[in-house]
Write a protein that holds these residues in place. Structure first.
Motif, short mmCIF file in Angstrom:
data_model
loop_
_atom_site.label_atom_id
_atom_site.label_comp_id
_atom_site.label_asym_id
_atom_site.label_seq_id
_atom_site.Cartn_x
_atom_site.Cartn_y
_atom_site.Cartn_z
N ILE A 1 0.87 -1.18 0.00
CA ILE A 1 0.00 0.00 0.00
C ILE A 1 0.91 1.23 0.00
O ILE A 1 1.70 1.43 0.92
CB ILE A 1 -0.90 0.01 1.24
N LEU A 2 0.80 2.05 -1.02
CA LEU A 2 1.70 3.19 -1.21
C LEU A 2 1.00 4.50 -0.91
O LEU A 2 -0.19 4.68 -1.19
CB LEU A 2 2.20 3.20 -2.65
N HIS A 3 1.77 5.45 -0.31
CA HIS A 3 1.33 6.83 -0.19
C HIS A 3 2.53 7.73 -0.48
O HIS A 3 3.64 7.48 0.01
CB HIS A 3 0.80 7.15 1.22
N VAL A 4 2.30 8.77 -1.26
CA VAL A 4 3.34 9.75 -1.58
C VAL A 4 2.87 11.10 -1.09
O VAL A 4 1.80 11.58 -1.50
CB VAL A 4 3.62 9.80 -3.10
N GLY A 5 3.64 11.73 -0.19
CA GLY A 5 3.24 13.04 0.32
C GLY A 5 3.97 13.42 1.59
O GLY A 5 4.82 12.69 2.09
N HIS A 6 3.63 14.58 2.11
CA HIS A 6 4.31 15.14 3.28
C HIS A 6 3.98 14.32 4.54
O HIS A 6 2.84 13.89 4.74
CB HIS A 6 3.88 16.59 3.51
N ILE A 7 4.99 14.13 5.38
CA ILE A 7 4.81 13.37 6.61
C ILE A 7 4.47 14.34 7.75
O ILE A 7 5.31 14.70 8.58
CB ILE A 7 6.07 12.52 6.93
N ILE B 1 -3.47 7.16 9.79
CA ILE B 1 -4.30 5.98 9.51
C ILE B 1 -3.51 4.88 8.80
O ILE B 1 -3.90 3.71 8.83
CB ILE B 1 -5.54 6.39 8.68
N LEU B 2 -2.40 5.26 8.19
CA LEU B 2 -1.58 4.26 7.51
C LEU B 2 -0.96 3.28 8.51
O LEU B 2 -0.68 2.13 8.17
CB LEU B 2 -0.48 4.95 6.68
N ARG B 3 -0.76 3.75 9.73
CA ARG B 3 -0.28 2.87 10.79
C ARG B 3 -1.29 1.76 11.05
O ARG B 3 -0.94 0.59 11.24
CB ARG B 3 -0.04 3.70 12.05
N ASP B 4 -2.58 2.14 11.04
CA ASP B 4 -3.64 1.15 11.26
C ASP B 4 -3.71 0.15 10.11
O ASP B 4 -3.97 -1.04 10.33
CB ASP B 4 -4.99 1.86 11.42
N LEU B 5 -3.47 0.62 8.90
CA LEU B 5 -3.46 -0.29 7.75
C LEU B 5 -2.31 -1.29 7.86
O LEU B 5 -2.45 -2.46 7.53
CB LEU B 5 -3.33 0.49 6.45
N GLN B 6 -1.16 -0.79 8.34
CA GLN B 6 -0.01 -1.68 8.50
C GLN B 6 -0.30 -2.75 9.54
O GLN B 6 0.08 -3.92 9.38
CB GLN B 6 1.23 -0.86 8.90
N ARG C 1 -0.97 -8.77 8.51
CA ARG C 1 0.48 -9.02 8.47
C ARG C 1 1.00 -9.18 7.05
O ARG C 1 2.21 -9.15 6.81
CB ARG C 1 0.83 -10.25 9.31
N ASP C 2 0.07 -9.35 6.10
CA ASP C 2 0.48 -9.43 4.70
C ASP C 2 0.59 -8.05 4.05
O ASP C 2 0.99 -7.94 2.89
CB ASP C 2 -0.51 -10.28 3.90
N HIS C 3 0.25 -6.99 4.79
CA HIS C 3 0.38 -5.63 4.27
C HIS C 3 1.81 -5.12 4.43
O HIS C 3 2.49 -5.43 5.41
CB HIS C 3 -0.55 -4.67 5.03
N GLN C 4 2.23 -4.31 3.48
CA GLN C 4 3.43 -3.50 3.66
C GLN C 4 3.11 -2.10 3.17
O GLN C 4 2.93 -1.85 1.97
CB GLN C 4 4.63 -4.05 2.88
N VAL C 5 3.02 -1.17 4.12
CA VAL C 5 2.77 0.22 3.78
C VAL C 5 4.10 0.90 3.46
O VAL C 5 5.06 0.80 4.22
CB VAL C 5 2.07 0.96 4.94
N VAL C 6 4.15 1.57 2.33
CA VAL C 6 5.33 2.33 1.91
C VAL C 6 4.93 3.79 1.79
O VAL C 6 3.96 4.13 1.10
CB VAL C 6 5.88 1.82 0.56
N ILE C 7 5.68 4.67 2.49
CA ILE C 7 5.40 6.10 2.47
C ILE C 7 6.61 6.83 1.90
O ILE C 7 7.72 6.70 2.41
CB ILE C 7 5.11 6.63 3.89
N ASP D 1 6.06 6.81 15.06
CA ASP D 1 4.87 5.96 15.23
C ASP D 1 4.66 5.08 14.00
O ASP D 1 4.38 3.89 14.12
CB ASP D 1 3.63 6.83 15.44
N LEU D 2 4.80 5.66 12.83
CA LEU D 2 4.60 4.92 11.58
C LEU D 2 5.68 3.85 11.41
O LEU D 2 5.39 2.71 11.05
CB LEU D 2 4.62 5.88 10.39
#
Length: 336
Positions: free
Chosen positions: A170-176, A184-189, A193-199, A214-215
């Motif tokens: 799961i990708l997001h591009v933008g300011h941290i 909310i990306l923390r909750d998605l992660q 356990r098969d998720h990998q969030v990339v920011i 936190d992330l």
């Protein structure tokens, strides 16, 4: 035609206003005499002298806009004199603030430019009701650069970043920053356990380090650097998420358009520029509640990856937007 374009041009093009200004400037410079004015330099008397010497036919300000935008443009028009026409791009929801009271509404009416380019119905109606001439011009995307990647490229990019080939990325591009709603990306992660969030962060704003930690502790992979070839990062993703509250980014977030052009399924908050321009379906979903975000991602995980979402953005390639902008310039230049 001699065009003076006011906007943000310096530094890495990893921020919305800069990206828009750069693309429009590159297109216009092919067939027109172009003067780029960095908005940070408007406090310099020298830049106003240069603008007068340049003697533009069109002065176009790429902005939110705010009250100061109208003042700057009206001042530029008076300094340059002649038949110079003025154009404002209304790119950000903060432009709604101009209609929050009768004083600012009258301010807009008294300093209105010759044309305001809008990206959603509501702000268009606001400016029209204030007596402004408007036209709709969406943001664009480079559809030749942002293209679907094959499985080989996808695996190669994942390996280079140490991402398991089997993970659902799961990708997001933008300011941290917290204002961007990316907590909310923390909750998605943590949700699977098969998720990998990339920011992928931005060099434009200093990151919120508490949020960063936190992330990161949740397992999110954070890449806070400028990627010249960001299209390769999109290529490793299974899904793109843009959770930013609609008041905290431009009407048509460019990263959403880039992900769509790469044929990646998208889940986004309902930005007016997006909902007015695109219908839901075929890989594009909008959400307001976290439970809906999770549900849409689960639906994508169970479906096929080839969504056909790319077809939605082909009509707004930057070359098309550039030609449409030229047409708007010619029309406004011919008006008395």
């Amino acid at each position: 035609m001699r065009v003076c374009l006011i906007g943000a041009f310096s530094g890495n093009p990893d921020e919305g206003y800069k990206n828009i200004a750069r693309h429009l400037a590159d297109y216009l410079s092919r067939d027109h005499e172009l003067m780029e004015v960095e908005n940070r330099h408007l406090i310099s008397a020298g830049i106003w002298k240069e603008m007068k010497t340049f003697s533009p036919d069109i002065i176009h300000y790429i902005t939110a806009p705010t009250q100061s935008s109208f003042f700057v443009l009206k001042t530029a028009q008076k300094i340059c004199g002649g038949d110079v026409k003025t154009v404002i791009s209304a790119l950000h929801p903060r432009s709604h603030d101009l209609f929050s009271n009768s004083f600012t509404r009258r301010y807009v009416q008294s300093l209105k430019p010759d044309l305001i380019l809008t990206q959603c119905r509501e702000i268009e109606n606001n400016f029209t009701s204030a007596g402004c001439k408007t036209s709709r011009l969406p943001n664009g995307v480079d559809t030749l650069r942002f293209t679907p990647r094959n499985q080989e490229d996808r695996i190669r990019m994942r390996e280079s970043l140490g991402i398991d080939e089997e993970k659902y990325v799961i990708l997001h591009v933008g300011h941290i920053t917290r204002a961007r709603g990316i907590g909310i990306l923390r909750d998605l992660q943590n949700a699977d356990r098969d998720h990998q969030v990339v920011i992928v962060g931005s060099s434009y704003f200093k990151p919120d380090h508490t949020l960063w930690n936190d992330l990161k502790q949740s397992g999110c992979l954070i890449l806070n650097t400028y990627f010249r070839h960001i299209e390769e990062i999109y290529g490793l993703a299974d899904c793109y998420v843009f959770p930013t509250p609609p008041a905290n980014s431009i009407f048509m977030p460019l990263s959403v358009l880039e992900a769509m052009s790469c044929n990646i399924p998208v889940v986004s908050t309902p930005f007016q520029g997006l909902t007015d321009h695109f219908s839901e379906g075929e890989g594009l979903r909008f959400f307001t509640e976290p439970v809906d975000l999770i549900r849409h991602i689960e639906e994508y995980q169970q479906g096929v990856r080839d969504t056909g979402i790319r077809e939605k953005v082909l009509p707004i390639d930057w070359s098309v937007i550039g030609r449409r902008l030229e047409g708007e310039y010619h029309k406004v230049a011919q008006e008395c």
